[in-house]
Structures are given as C-alpha cells and as structure tokens.
Scaffold this active site. Structure first.
Site, PDB file in Angstrom:
ATOM      1  CE  LYS A 215      -4.401  -1.961   0.883  1.00  0.00           C
ATOM      2  NZ  LYS A 215      -5.407  -2.404   1.841  1.00  0.00           N
ATOM      3  NE  ARG A 251      -7.472  -8.546   0.379  1.00  0.00           N
ATOM      4  CZ  ARG A 251      -7.095  -7.753  -0.624  1.00  0.00           C
ATOM      5  NH1 ARG A 251      -6.134  -6.880  -0.448  1.00  0.00           N
ATOM      6  NH2 ARG A 251      -7.679  -7.834  -1.795  1.00  0.00           N
TER       7      ARG A 251
END
Ligand code: HH2
Length: 269
Positions: A215, A251
């Site tokens: 991210k 994840r």
C-alpha cells in the site's frame, strides 16, 4: 468451526485480483487461467486462503457492473472449485452467492454489509466466514481529507456497530473477523497508528485481518510523497508488526516471502 480454528494466527491470505486496474497488480491475473495458476501457487507457498476479487477499490476508482464482475471471477472460481480455499472479495450479494455455490468459504466485504442490502442474508444462509472492513466514504472520495476524533476508537466503534448488524442479520459471530481497512480513507500516519493501537480493535473480541501489502503509505513513509505502491520489504515489516500487535490474518500479494517472515516471527513469539 470458528474463524480462529479455521485460520490460526498467523494465517496468510493471498490476493488474486482479476482486474485490469488494481493498484499494484492490475492485469497480472486478468486471464482466468493465470489467476487460477496464481491461486494454486499461493496455496503451495503456504497461503491458508486466496482472496479472489473482480473489482478494484483503489483510491479514486468507480465500481464495476454486476455482469462484468461475474464475468471476471466466475471462471476463476470454477477452475479453483474444491482445489483451494477461496475468499470472495465483493460487496455484491449475487457475486457472493455464485462464489459460495462454487465453494468459496469466506466473504470479504470492504463495505462491511453497507453496499448491498442482500449480502448479509447471503452470508447468513451460506454459513460462511465473513470479513467486515472499515472504509470512510467510498473509494472515489475516501482519501479526501480523512478526519477522525481518534482514529483507533472511531474505527473500532464503526466495526462494533457493523458486527452487531451482522449478528442481528443471523450471521454467527464466531465466523466473523474485523479489518481496520488500511488505506481506505486514512492518512499515512493514521494507517500506522491503527496497527500500533490494534489493541483497541482487539477489545471487540474478534480476530483481526490486516491488509498493508504494497500500500502507498509504505512508499510515502519511505520518502516518496506521490508513491502509489510500497515495496515488498516494507510490506513484510508491516505484516510482521501487525501480527505482533495481534493480527490473525495477513492479506498479502507476495505469499512466499510473507509466509517465511511470519513463520520466523511466530517461532520467536
Ligand atoms: N485492500 C484492498 C482490497 N480489499 N480487503 C480487506 N479485507 N482488507 C484490505 O486491506 C483490502 C481488501 C486493496 O488492495 P488490492 O486488492 O491489492 O487492490 P485493488 O483494490 O486496487 O484491487
């Protein structure tokens, strides 16, 4: 079986985005044969489950229509049926229904049952696992000026309310995990604070899923103010830190590397 029994801490969820436009791997698994091969490889590398998604939720994105989302994910689920444990990353009841019929065991809804009024019933009837994620607003606007009184307690209060909603809709609480939604309407600092203060969310008594992989906050922390992604090494550090702060499911895009790092971290823990 409870979600912690099925996915003991730490468990890795591999990401298979069947999209042309996901923020870090758009196009890589757009072909169903490629997506299915990636999913099988992830399980061989130690993923406990693979999260198949047909709609990018990156900042600024619009949704995809139902028929297009089905066209993307159904062929992948057909190829994986009965072979690997699958989570379906969707906010749409019809996509979840089809996925569960094809053997998916978990519904991962980034809208926390606010997107489609029928999804709660599909999850309840399916008896599957569920991930409820916090997002401020919608992907198109979520990064515009994210303000909280106190990010950890605001996110926990939201998830507590969504957990109550899910249970009232007939979903077994023991099958639900919660996710603060890293990158979904948060500043760089707020994303890191959410992991540092994971104990606030853990107070709700449910296992926590964290998706920090690649991210942009990782790249921004490392000095590029316009970063759209983060590196593998930064992703692993975030996953290990999240695990050490109590996260259960991580994840991730890069399964092998995360499984190795988390195996070492859990041996030390
Ligand atoms: N992040 C993304 C998508 N789904 N689901 C949960 N539960 N938690 C997350 O942090 C999360 C999620 C975004 O990452 P990715 O799937 O790689 O990108 P895109 O949304 O662009 O497909």
């Amino acid at each position: 079986m409870t979600i912690e029994e099925r996915f003991p801490r730490p468990s890795v969820m591999g990401i298979v985005n069947v999209t042309p436009d996901s923020f870090s791997d758009g196009g890589v698994n757009f072909d169903p044969d490629d997506a299915a091969a990636t999913a099988r490889q992830m399980v061989a590398e130690g993923a406990a489950i693979v999260d198949v998604g047909g709609e990018s939720t990156r900042p600024g994105s619009d949704g995809v229509p139902l028929d297009e989302e089905l066209r993307r994910v159904v062929p992948v689920l057909e190829r994986l049926s009965g072979q690997v444990p699958v989570s379906i990353d969707t906010a749409k009841a019809e996509v979840a229904r089809r996925a569960l019929a094809l053997g998916a065991v978990l519904v991962n809804d980034v809208t926390a049952l606010r997107g489609d009024p029928e999804l709660a019933g599909v999850v309840a009837d399916g008896g599957c696992y569920l991930c409820l994620m916090h997002m401020r607003g919608a992907p198109r606007t979520m990064q515009l000026d994210p303000i909280y009184d106190d990010v950890a307690s605001d996110v926990a209060a939201f998830l507590e309310e969504r957990l109550r909603f899910a249970v009232a809709a007939g979903i077994d609480e023991r099958r639900i995990c919660l996710d603060p939604g890293i990158g979904f309407g948060k500043t760089v600092e707020q994303n890191f604070e959410l992991v540092a203060r994971l104990d606030v969310m853990l107070g709700l008594g449910r296992p926590v899923l964290i998706g920090f992989s690649r991210k942009s906050s990782l790249g921004r922390l490392l000095g590029d103010p316009h970063a759209r992604t983060g590196s593998l090494s930064a992703s692993i550090a975030a996953a290990v830190a999240a695990y050490e702060h109590g996260a259960t499911i991580l994840r991730v895009h890069d399964v092998k590397e995360h499984v190795e790092a988390l195996t070492v971290a859990s041996a030390i823990a």
